[in-house]
Each structure stands twice: as C-alpha cells, then as structure tokens.
Design a protein around this motif. Structure first.
Motif, PDB file in Angstrom:
ATOM      1  N   HIS A  80       0.833  -1.199   0.000  1.00  0.00           N
ATOM      2  CA  HIS A  80       0.000   0.000   0.000  1.00  0.00           C
ATOM      3  C   HIS A  80       0.868   1.251   0.000  1.00  0.00           C
ATOM      4  N   ARG A  81       1.945   1.219   0.769  1.00  0.00           N
ATOM      5  CA  ARG A  81       2.800   2.400   0.885  1.00  0.00           C
ATOM      6  C   ARG A  81       3.448   2.761  -0.444  1.00  0.00           C
ATOM      7  N   VAL A  82       4.000   1.785  -1.146  1.00  0.00           N
ATOM      8  CA  VAL A  82       4.707   2.106  -2.384  1.00  0.00           C
ATOM      9  C   VAL A  82       3.737   2.527  -3.474  1.00  0.00           C
ATOM     10  N   VAL A  83       2.570   1.896  -3.556  1.00  0.00           N
ATOM     11  CA  VAL A  83       1.589   2.311  -4.569  1.00  0.00           C
ATOM     12  C   VAL A  83       1.113   3.733  -4.296  1.00  0.00           C
ATOM     13  N   THR A  84       0.872   4.067  -3.041  1.00  0.00           N
ATOM     14  CA  THR A  84       0.456   5.421  -2.673  1.00  0.00           C
ATOM     15  C   THR A  84       1.554   6.425  -2.992  1.00  0.00           C
ATOM     16  N   ALA A  85       2.801   6.060  -2.709  1.00  0.00           N
ATOM     17  CA  ALA A  85       3.922   6.976  -2.931  1.00  0.00           C
ATOM     18  C   ALA A  85       4.105   7.307  -4.406  1.00  0.00           C
ATOM     19  N   LEU A  86       3.781   6.380  -5.280  1.00  0.00           N
ATOM     20  CA  LEU A  86       4.003   6.580  -6.716  1.00  0.00           C
ATOM     21  C   LEU A  86       2.837   7.258  -7.419  1.00  0.00           C
ATOM     22  N   ALA A  87       1.834   7.687  -6.664  1.00  0.00           N
ATOM     23  CA  ALA A  87       0.610   8.233  -7.261  1.00  0.00           C
ATOM     24  C   ALA A  87       0.874   9.392  -8.205  1.00  0.00           C
ATOM     25  N   ASP A  88       1.829  10.254  -7.892  1.00  0.00           N
ATOM     26  CA  ASP A  88       2.099  11.438  -8.718  1.00  0.00           C
ATOM     27  C   ASP A  88       3.395  11.299  -9.519  1.00  0.00           C
ATOM     28  N   SER A  89       3.886  10.091  -9.654  1.00  0.00           N
ATOM     29  CA  SER A  89       5.119   9.844 -10.403  1.00  0.00           C
ATOM     30  C   SER A  89       4.785   9.504 -11.853  1.00  0.00           C
ATOM     31  N   PRO A  90       5.797   9.367 -12.719  1.00  0.00           N
ATOM     32  CA  PRO A  90       5.525   8.941 -14.098  1.00  0.00           C
ATOM     33  C   PRO A  90       5.061   7.493 -14.212  1.00  0.00           C
ATOM     34  N   VAL A  91       5.113   6.746 -13.117  1.00  0.00           N
ATOM     35  CA  VAL A  91       4.727   5.331 -13.140  1.00  0.00           C
ATOM     36  C   VAL A  91       3.221   5.228 -12.882  1.00  0.00           C
ATOM     37  N   PRO A  92       2.451   4.654 -13.806  1.00  0.00           N
ATOM     38  CA  PRO A  92       0.999   4.557 -13.601  1.00  0.00           C
ATOM     39  C   PRO A  92       0.643   3.485 -12.580  1.00  0.00           C
ATOM     40  N   VAL A  93      -0.127   3.859 -11.566  1.00  0.00           N
ATOM     41  CA  VAL A  93      -0.553   2.938 -10.515  1.00  0.00           C
ATOM     42  C   VAL A  93      -2.017   3.229 -10.162  1.00  0.00           C
ATOM     43  N   PRO A  94      -2.724   2.260  -9.569  1.00  0.00           N
ATOM     44  CA  PRO A  94      -4.098   2.523  -9.115  1.00  0.00           C
ATOM     45  C   PRO A  94      -4.113   3.528  -7.960  1.00  0.00           C
ATOM     46  N   ALA A 237      -1.756   0.927 -15.730  1.00  0.00           N
ATOM     47  CA  ALA A 237      -1.396   0.760 -14.319  1.00  0.00           C
ATOM     48  C   ALA A 237      -0.480  -0.438 -14.173  1.00  0.00           C
ATOM     49  N   VAL A 238       0.484  -0.319 -13.271  1.00  0.00           N
ATOM     50  CA  VAL A 238       1.344  -1.435 -12.885  1.00  0.00           C
ATOM     51  C   VAL A 238       0.838  -1.969 -11.553  1.00  0.00           C
ATOM     52  N   LEU A 239       0.693  -3.284 -11.453  1.00  0.00           N
ATOM     53  CA  LEU A 239       0.073  -3.924 -10.295  1.00  0.00           C
ATOM     54  C   LEU A 239       1.083  -4.779  -9.525  1.00  0.00           C
ATOM     55  N   ASP A 240       0.610  -5.353  -8.403  1.00  0.00           N
ATOM     56  CA  ASP A 240       1.318  -6.382  -7.631  1.00  0.00           C
ATOM     57  C   ASP A 240       2.697  -5.928  -7.152  1.00  0.00           C
ATOM     58  N   TRP A 241       2.682  -5.018  -6.167  1.00  0.00           N
ATOM     59  CA  TRP A 241       3.901  -4.429  -5.636  1.00  0.00           C
ATOM     60  C   TRP A 241       4.344  -5.080  -4.332  1.00  0.00           C
ATOM     61  N   GLU A 242       3.900  -6.283  -4.039  1.00  0.00           N
ATOM     62  CA  GLU A 242       4.145  -6.890  -2.728  1.00  0.00           C
ATOM     63  C   GLU A 242       5.622  -7.139  -2.447  1.00  0.00           C
ATOM     64  N   MET A 243       6.463  -7.236  -3.500  1.00  0.00           N
ATOM     65  CA  MET A 243       7.887  -7.504  -3.295  1.00  0.00           C
ATOM     66  C   MET A 243       8.749  -6.253  -3.464  1.00  0.00           C
ATOM     67  N   ALA A 244       8.132  -5.091  -3.563  1.00  0.00           N
ATOM     68  CA  ALA A 244       8.878  -3.857  -3.821  1.00  0.00           C
ATOM     69  C   ALA A 244       9.807  -3.506  -2.666  1.00  0.00           C
ATOM     70  N   THR A 245      10.953  -2.906  -3.010  1.00  0.00           N
ATOM     71  CA  THR A 245      11.931  -2.468  -2.025  1.00  0.00           C
ATOM     72  C   THR A 245      12.896  -1.511  -2.711  1.00  0.00           C
ATOM     73  N   LEU A 246      13.987  -1.170  -2.052  1.00  0.00           N
ATOM     74  CA  LEU A 246      15.068  -0.408  -2.665  1.00  0.00           C
ATOM     75  C   LEU A 246      16.247  -1.345  -2.897  1.00  0.00           C
ATOM     76  N   GLY A 247      16.850  -1.238  -4.075  1.00  0.00           N
ATOM     77  CA  GLY A 247      17.971  -2.117  -4.359  1.00  0.00           C
ATOM     78  C   GLY A 247      18.489  -1.943  -5.764  1.00  0.00           C
ATOM     79  N   ASP A 248      19.101  -2.985  -6.295  1.00  0.00           N
ATOM     80  CA  ASP A 248      19.681  -2.973  -7.632  1.00  0.00           C
ATOM     81  C   ASP A 248      18.562  -3.128  -8.658  1.00  0.00           C
ATOM     82  N   PRO A 249      18.304  -2.115  -9.481  1.00  0.00           N
ATOM     83  CA  PRO A 249      17.184  -2.181 -10.419  1.00  0.00           C
ATOM     84  C   PRO A 249      17.292  -3.284 -11.461  1.00  0.00           C
ATOM     85  N   LEU A 250      18.510  -3.771 -11.737  1.00  0.00           N
ATOM     86  CA  LEU A 250      18.642  -4.799 -12.759  1.00  0.00           C
ATOM     87  C   LEU A 250      17.953  -6.103 -12.375  1.00  0.00           C
ATOM     88  N   VAL A 251      17.620  -6.262 -11.102  1.00  0.00           N
ATOM     89  CA  VAL A 251      16.824  -7.417 -10.687  1.00  0.00           C
ATOM     90  C   VAL A 251      15.486  -7.415 -11.419  1.00  0.00           C
TER      91      VAL A 251
END
Length: 382
Positions: A80-94, A237-251
């Motif tokens: 919930h936190r990451v989807v809410t945080a990205l609401a005004d970013s270039p990344v489309p989310v619900p 919209a991009v969905l299913d953010w349950e594994m989101a974190t900060l790290g190496d983007p190439l993952v």
C-alpha cells in the motif's frame, strides 16, 4: 456473509460505511443499500486479489494468501505504501483507498488488507488476447513496458517518501539469503538442481556498481493493465507491488526477461486458450508482434541513459526466485491452502526453471560487475 474464500463482503460493506462513507453507496443506478459482490481476480498466484462491485466505484481488495504466510512475504502495508507513494510519479498505478489491520476484529479478512480503486482495462496473460491488438501495437506496448520500468528506476525514493523503504547496500547478498530462507520454509520434496542454482548464485553475486532504485520485484506484462485502441495500446497501471523495495534495479530487468521468454521453458505451443501452458501463462508468443527481449533491454537502456547491461546473473536469479515462489505455492496447494485454478500444475515448473537458471550462470561465472560501463545517473534517481 462470505461469498468468496478469504473475504467477507458484508463486513467490507460495514467497514466502508463506517470508514469511507463516500464510497459505501451503490454505484450509478443502484440504491445506497446495494450489497457488495466480490470475485477473485485471476492471475495472482500469491496475495489474493478481489474485484468488489456495489460501492460508488469498483474496488479492489488485496490480502495475504490463505495459510502458510512466510514471515517476510505478503506485506500489505508495504505494498500500500509504495503504490500510494508513486501516485504522482511517471509510473501509472491505481489510486489507493486505505490499509487496515483486521487481525483482531476479523470483520473483513481477518488479516491486514488494503483497498484501491479498480482500473479498467485488460491484463494480457494469454495468446488469445493478442487478437484485440495489431502487431505494431503489441510491438510498441512491449517497448513501453520497458520504458515504464526505466521510469520507475529513475524515481528518487526520498522525493516520494520512500527513503527508508529498503537498504540498498548489500541488497543482492540479502536477496539470495532471503530466498534461501523462503525455499527452506517451503521444502516438501528433493530439488537438487534448484539447490545447485542456489549455491552457484551465492558464489557469484555481482557488484551492483552503485545502482539504486525502487525495485518492483515481479515486473512483467501480466502485472500491468493495458488500455487503448488496437494500434496504440498503453500501460494504464502497474500492479502487484508486494515484493517492492530499494535495491539494484537490474533485478527487475532480469525478471522481465524471464517472464518474456517463459513459454519456451514449459514446452507450451502458445495456443490461444492457454490450455497447454502448464500454469505459465504468457501472451508473449512468436508472431504476435511483441519485440524480442533484447529490444526491451535497448529501450530500457535508452530511456535510462545507460549502456545495455550484462544480465546473466540477474536472469539466473530471476529463474531461482520464481522457482522458489512456485515451490512455495506447490507447498500450499498440497496443504489445500490455495484459491483458484491451475495450482495443480505449478509444481512441474520448478525443475525447468532451475535448469534455465543454471544455463544462464555457468560454474565459471566471475564475480565481477554486471556491466563493463558504469551507468550514468539519470536525473531524479537516488
């Protein structure tokens, strides 16, 4: 009254009336007392996702799976936190509505759950769905999927309130250790090739070279909602953010590559109804118009302002991670703790995934940085 496993719609209505009365009334043409109806949204193999109708707008409820919830998985608050945080970013989310700890009250799910608005559109998971779009449209959509991923990785976590969302230092080592624990917690049968892949990954962790960004963790075509005309579909919209974190983007890029070519790992022939897919659904099949994965890598690199990276270790790690996830689902299926169809075929995918990972990561793989050219830092990236 519970009309689907894991969600009490009467309790959800009471919660809406109490906490979000602006959403509780019936939709257009419906009375305020209209009962809510819910259905399990197909596609998710981990957290449970329900579409709920009868409120002011269609809603989506997300909750952990039934039973066998591993300690670090299925964190509703983080998602919930990451989807809410990205609401005004270039990344489309619900648009999110709320996150609730229902563990004690057990009014709706008896777990932590969160609610968001439903985004209309199509989730492309089967070849038969490609007929709604032109080959040129699907080619452009594939490239856009890679560009959206680059946009995600360019978001400054601190600028959207996610500076403490993860620990980038040592991220890859911790990922290998975390998924080893997840695998150990789901063991129910011998998997020698998966064990070999696990050991080889741990012995060859690359240097991330200072790359840091928001990592989705499960980025693929069927975790996106697609809208638009046949010749110009786009990611809504991009969905299913349950594994989101900060790290190496190439993952994320390695995971996208795995899913892009996953039908080749299962012997599926790409039939329109997906009946032969052994549980590995994908709309990406030859002849539909989708670009080759190498084109996605080039599109990602161009959008990011970087050189195309060497993804060998990341692609192998993606195969390992998915194999561990599916082994966990197989574990829950055998315990009778899954909801939906197709779970009886999941376990057969684990061994082919392990073999694929080993093929990408020969035993002589050096522990060197994954790209010979250190990437530049796009504006806005942490």
């Amino acid at each position: 009254m519970t009309d689907v496993p894991g969600l009490d719609t009467a309790g959800l209505r009471q919660w809406l009336e109490r906490e979000h009365p602006e959403l509780a009334g019936g939709g257009p043409g419906e009375s305020a007392g209209t009962e809510l109806t819910a259905s399990v949204i197909a596609g998710g193999r981990s957290n449970l996702t329900y579409r709920v109708d009868g409120a002011r707008v269609p809603l989506v409820v997300r909750r952990p799976p039934l039973g066998h919830v591993l300690s670090t998985a299925h964190d509703m608050r983080r998602e919930h936190r990451v989807v809410t945080a990205l609401a005004d970013s270039p990344v489309p989310v619900p648009r999110t509505v709320d996150v609730v700890d229902d563990t004690d009250r057990a009014e709706v799910t008896g777990t932590v759950f969160f609610v968001m608005e439903h985004v209309a559109g199509t989730v492309l998971s089967r070849p038969g769905q490609n007929a709604a779009f032109t080959t040129g449209g699907l080619h452009a959509l594939g490239l856009e999927l890679a560009q959206v991923l680059a946009d995600l990785h360019a978001v400054d976590p601190a600028a959207v309130g996610l500076a403490d969302f993860g620990r980038p230092d040592g991220y890859l080592d911790r990922q290998v250790a975390t998924w080893r624990r997840q695998y150990d917690a789901s063991r129910s049968r011998p998997q020698p090739r998966l064990d070999a892949l696990q050991d080889r990954l741990a012995a060859s962790v690359p240097d991330s070279g200072g790359r840091t960004g928001i990592v989705h963790g499960d980025y693929r075509l069927d975790n996106a909602i697609v809208v638009g005309p046949p010749d110009a579909p786009r990611v809504a919209a991009v969905l299913d953010w349950e594994m989101a974190t900060l790290g190496d983007p190439l993952v994320d890029l390695g995971m996208l590559g795995l899913y892009w070519d996953i039908r080749g790992l299962t012997g599926a022939d790409g039939s329109p109804d997906g009946a032969d897919d052994n549980g590995a659904l994908s709309a990406v099949v030859p002849g539909a118009g989708y670009p080759e994965f190498a084109e996605l890598v080039d599109a990602y690199a161009a959008r990011s302002g970087t050189a195309p990276p060497d993804l060998a270790w990341y692609r192998a790690f993606a195969a390992y991670k998915l194999a561990v996830i599916l082994e966990g689902i197989h574990y829950r299926y055998r315990a009778g703790e899954t909801v939906g169809d197709g779970f009886d075929r999941i376990g057969a995918l684990v061994a082919p995934l392990a073999e694929d990972g080993l093929a990408h990561l020969p035993s002589t793989t050096p522990t060197t940085p994954s790209s010979t050219t250190p990437p530049t830092t796009p504006a806005g990236r942490a």
